[in-house]
Design a protein around this motif. Sequence first.
Motif, PDB file in Angstrom:
ATOM      1  N   MET A 844      52.061   8.405  44.397  1.00 52.35           N
ATOM      2  CA  MET A 844      51.776   9.650  43.682  1.00 52.35           C
ATOM      3  C   MET A 844      52.411  10.843  44.388  1.00 52.35           C
ATOM      4  SD  MET A 844      47.778   9.009  42.674  1.00 52.35           S
ATOM      5  CE  MET A 844      47.665  10.621  41.890  1.00 52.35           C
ATOM      6  N   ARG A 845      52.366  10.840  45.721  1.00 57.48           N
ATOM      7  CA  ARG A 845      52.972  11.944  46.462  1.00 57.48           C
ATOM      8  C   ARG A 845      54.487  11.968  46.275  1.00 57.48           C
ATOM      9  NH1 ARG A 845      50.608  11.087  50.920  1.00 57.48           N
ATOM     10  NH2 ARG A 845      52.192   9.748  51.891  1.00 57.48           N
ATOM     11  N   ASN A 846      55.115  10.805  46.317  1.00 58.97           N
ATOM     12  CA  ASN A 846      56.555  10.750  46.088  1.00 58.97           C
ATOM     13  C   ASN A 846      56.917  11.204  44.679  1.00 58.97           C
ATOM     14  OD1 ASN A 846      56.825   9.714  48.665  1.00 58.97           O
ATOM     15  ND2 ASN A 846      56.873   7.579  47.981  1.00 58.97           N
ATOM     16  N   TYR A 847      56.085  10.861  43.728  1.00 61.29           N
ATOM     17  CA  TYR A 847      56.370  11.256  42.341  1.00 61.29           C
ATOM     18  C   TYR A 847      56.246  12.769  42.181  1.00 61.29           C
ATOM     19  CZ  TYR A 847      55.846  11.636  37.277  1.00 61.29           C
ATOM     20  OH  TYR A 847      55.996  11.997  35.957  1.00 61.29           O
ATOM     21  N   ILE A 848      55.238  13.355  42.779  1.00 61.25           N
ATOM     22  CA  ILE A 848      55.023  14.794  42.615  1.00 61.25           C
ATOM     23  C   ILE A 848      56.111  15.593  43.316  1.00 61.25           C
ATOM     24  CG2 ILE A 848      53.438  16.674  43.214  1.00 61.25           C
ATOM     25  CD1 ILE A 848      52.546  15.062  40.843  1.00 61.25           C
ATOM     26  N   GLN A 849      56.686  15.063  44.380  1.00 62.47           N
ATOM     27  CA  GLN A 849      57.678  15.828  45.140  1.00 62.47           C
ATOM     28  C   GLN A 849      58.947  16.100  44.343  1.00 62.47           C
ATOM     29  OE1 GLN A 849      58.259  13.568  48.724  1.00 62.47           O
ATOM     30  NE2 GLN A 849      56.411  14.355  49.721  1.00 62.47           N
ATOM     31  N   ASP A 850      59.225  15.302  43.331  1.00 60.28           N
ATOM     32  CA  ASP A 850      60.428  15.503  42.534  1.00 60.28           C
ATOM     33  C   ASP A 850      60.216  16.657  41.554  1.00 60.28           C
ATOM     34  OD1 ASP A 850      62.146  14.633  39.888  1.00 60.28           O
ATOM     35  OD2 ASP A 850      63.155  14.111  41.760  1.00 60.28           O
ATOM     36  N   VAL A 851      61.177  17.570  41.491  1.00 61.61           N
ATOM     37  CA  VAL A 851      61.049  18.758  40.637  1.00 61.61           C
ATOM     38  C   VAL A 851      61.018  18.368  39.163  1.00 61.61           C
ATOM     39  CG1 VAL A 851      62.135  20.942  39.989  1.00 61.61           C
ATOM     40  CG2 VAL A 851      62.165  20.179  42.375  1.00 61.61           C
ATOM     41  N   TRP A 852      61.848  17.416  38.779  1.00 56.27           N
ATOM     42  CA  TRP A 852      61.918  17.053  37.367  1.00 56.27           C
ATOM     43  C   TRP A 852      60.687  16.291  36.927  1.00 56.27           C
ATOM     44  CZ3 TRP A 852      65.161  19.865  34.948  1.00 56.27           C
ATOM     45  CH2 TRP A 852      66.327  20.289  35.584  1.00 56.27           C
TER      46      TRP A 852
END
Length: 1183
Positions: A844-852
Amino acid sequence: MAHKPQNNSFVGLCVSNGALCQCGGVRELHDSVATGDFFGAAIVTQWDSRQHSSECPTDAFGELEFAGAGRRHSHFLRLSCDTSPQIIYTLMTAHWGLPLPNLVVSVVGGEGHEKIKTWVRDVLRNGLVRAAQSTGAWILTGGLREGISRCVGEAVRDHGAAAPALSRKKVIAVGLAPWGLVHNRQQLVQAQGSFPARYYVQNTSRDSCCLDNNCQAFLLVDDGSVGRRGGETSFRLNLEDYISHQRTGIWGSGSIEIPVLCMLISGDACMLERLDASLRKATPWLVLAGSGPAADLISELLGNLSSASLSPTSPPVEGEAAEGLSPELRDRVREKIQKYFPAEAELDRLVDRALSIYQNRELITVFHGEQEGSDDFDTFFGFPPFASKRVSSEASEYTEELKLAVAWNRVDIAKTELFNGDIQWKYEDLEDSMTDALINDKPQFVRLFCENGLNILDYLTYRRLESLYHSLSDSSLAYVLLQRRLSERQDVTVPLKSSQSALTGPASTMELSMYEVSRLLWDLLGDVCQPFYYGPLGLDHSISTRRALKQVNKMLLGECMYRDQRCLSPWAALFIWAVLQNRSDMAVYFWEMAGESVLSALGGCKILRELSKLESETENKLAMKELAQKFENLAHDVFGECYQSSENRSFTLLIRKSPVWGGATCLQMAIAADARLFFSHDGVQSLLSQIWWGDMERSTEVWKLVLTFFLPPLLYTNLMSFRDQEEEVKSLEVNHIRDNESLDGNDATVFSLADIIQNSKRPFIVSRWRQFWFAPVTSFLGNVLMYFLFLCLFAYVLLVDFKPPPPHGPSTLEFVLYFWVFTLVCEEIRQTFFVGGNFVIQRMRNYIQDVWNKCDLTAIALFTLALCCRMFPWSYQFGRAVMAIDYMVFTLRLIHIFAIHKQLGPKIIIVGKMMKDVFFFLFFLAVWLTAYGVANQALLYSYDPRPNWILRRVFYRPYLHIFGQIPINEMDADKLGDMNCTNDTTRIEAGEEPCMNTNANWLVVILLVIYLLFTNIVLVNLLIAMFSYTFSKVQEHSDTYWKFQRYNLIVEYHSRPCLAPPFIIISHLHLFIKRYIRRIPSVKSKHFVLELRGRKASRLNTWEAIQKENLLSAHNKQQRDSDRARLKCTSVKVDSVLKQMAEIRDHDQRLRLLETEVSNTLMHKQDLVSLTCTSHHQLYCSL
């Protein structure tokens, strides 16, 4: 606390008629006068500091500022001559911040206005100070601007002006001067301390008793006397002896005591007593022959007196120097003393001192500077003959000399004297010195030890690795971060059955374990790697943090068996240890020795860039960023060598999982480290292109893809080109046979071989179908086309087919739109919870870090809100408005799709960076707009309480002025038309239009002109300049930026199902059945992550190491061929020749001395023969 003496008794000086005391002070400064007897004579005839003075707290301490000198402040302290040297040494190192010395050189002699010879100045400037800088030494001087002390200060000053800043910090000059001799000393007196005290110096071109501003610290020793020399001698002697028993290194971590060397230059007769007292404490001395009377006397005594003249008794104590000595020897010594000190009256006392000095001659080294020159002094000083004279009796001679060389950082002397092949070094001999070199950051010695018998596998255990982390400086960032992790572990208590208590004490460096290091690396590297050192600690990688803390606490309270184990990857562990401390040379050496060079360099780059974000000091931050870029360059260069050697093996290198770095790959580490230069390499881009196109030829035109996408039967025609599988297999077999003698390279394209093996079992129709639809480029094309279709459907529903709330709506197309968005939500859920790390929180953290991804979440959230609102009549219009805004968000999502384009990709980055510039511009604009809007509203309207109109006239209207929409008829009184307005406040509050105030209309026009001038010219041009700078900066590296962001897009579409929304729901169901019911692993995962074991992994590591060695050899050759390197090599050869000439000259002097002694002996024998003949002749005549 330091004290000072205060004179209590006055002992009159005869020559002053009772006006001055024997201490040098006047009668008024004393509390009492010495008593007399019945005849009027004083009972006390000799003044003594200990008897006639008492101690009181010092009144002169703090920082010293030399007025007009323009130098940094120096520390100073007035102290009693009986002060404990331990207190003063702790004060200088702990409170004043002076670096711990590796050597102390105490320069004595040449006091007063004695003229110093030119060659002595050269020795001090080119020899002493340069040697002190290389060894990290303190120089103890007299601290005054006279004699030899002034020469030493000027040498330190000249070195500081010529040497770089880092070298200048190592030369520390400490002045020890008698308080009663310091000129203008009353300027330093302040009971509460001076921070700083302004000190005015007299004419600096002449010798004086003023303090020398080239010293970093001053110890002003007060024995109660005024205007007399020698009051600091006893304290200086005690300080030298105390320092000689302290250990070198950080926090005294060295394996040897600090060497102390006294250096005699010139000197008067009093120097003999000073020299004798120091020799009795076994302090070595260096005498500069030819510099002055005392030095010349000692040189001549050691050179001409015969050791046979002394009886073999033990070294004498005071008062017993003359026992056992022949009268002839005493006469010869007396003659030499009369030669150099003809005016001295107490010759017997000086003779006793000289003979006592001669008996300790093994502690004295004579340097003939006038003959050998200042250049020889540096080499002589680097490893002098007295080096082995202050050693422990239990250690071997060579081991102690090695430790001394490490402490002084003289690797050149160690190579020529100790590691020249004559000595067979063992592991036990090098172990302690290796630890000293590691802790004190001396990579050249570490390299030397590893090349001469030290096995790093035997050396580095986890216990020793923990001790290395214990030695971190408390000012370093890594130390602070480790202490935080230690505090977290100590906060977790463990229930114990025994009487032992849990770790509830304060955080201490000595309690650090490998778990804190593992946690720190986890924080810096993130989920790119699995946790380090969990294996030795007995922890599972999937264990929770709290359970791990409890388990580690329980283990540490026991025997901790892991600490005696050898470190599995010693070079990598030392590399990480050096990187955490930002030690450049040490880290580079460990990188050269460690395996997996590309991944190690990228890992170091990642760690340093994360540390730079946490570092608060600008200098350290820049150093970390510079070292991180250096490692990225090394990774780029090594991979370049690998790519030139073998393209297939270099691809394997990029996707191979590393057991040393926690299962990370080079690509994963590079993307985490933001290594854009590494991604710009052609080899990396070639691999990405191969994965992007799958089994299709990379030269396939886009129109063929589009046409085949809509007409799938074209797959089985010659329109599409695919790689020939049979030829690929044959080429791989040829490469395997060709490389079989050295390294196995056929595993380099395992992802292609796996597909070939599976495809060979399927029919041609199925195989060709999978080759086309499973390629990431096909998935990307399908998503782009379907996304355009989705936007068209969205726009049609929003503009044409947006029905009223139920039961009249929604329409059929709107339900299709809802289902489409539902499939998009399903894909986002898959990316969030089923792609990435081992833990859901990490994914979830990796997913949120992406701007798009944030943009997708915003679009989905707005769509959900609009869907809920449009179902109710009371919120229908609001829902439609939110739906319109949501369409804008979905449309902006198209920008990410064009990141794959080589021309549009960098432009997207430019737009993103320009948005940051816009925010700064809007800040300045808002300030100016608010100032003008409020002033304009107040001048035009005396009273208007309507909030909506106030906001419109204060913000909205001034904003439109920038674009030329200026209502002149509402602002200029001359063009004011008829308006239906009122000045009645009651009617205005009721909602009528207020009349405009024309009293200060001229000021309104002036403000408008200034506002437009500033906004349209200054601010707009500022924004244009900011945009131009951003564009030019990004455009220079546009290719690098595009290649870097291309990786993320390829990885995204490589992991996506082949079908695009809304048909992607079919792929989701298929994947769920295949992965979680049938348990079939993914073949595509091998495209980016490949696990090699055994022989294949070993051969790949060996091949990578060979390429690294080739690169380093090429770099070393370039350095050797450079002009600077050639000059340095020539300088080394010249120094060697000069050293040999000096040895030849020394042998020549010895031969001449021997010849002189033989001639004297022959002449003496001839005299005896002639005397015998004469006596015989006289006897014969008498007979």
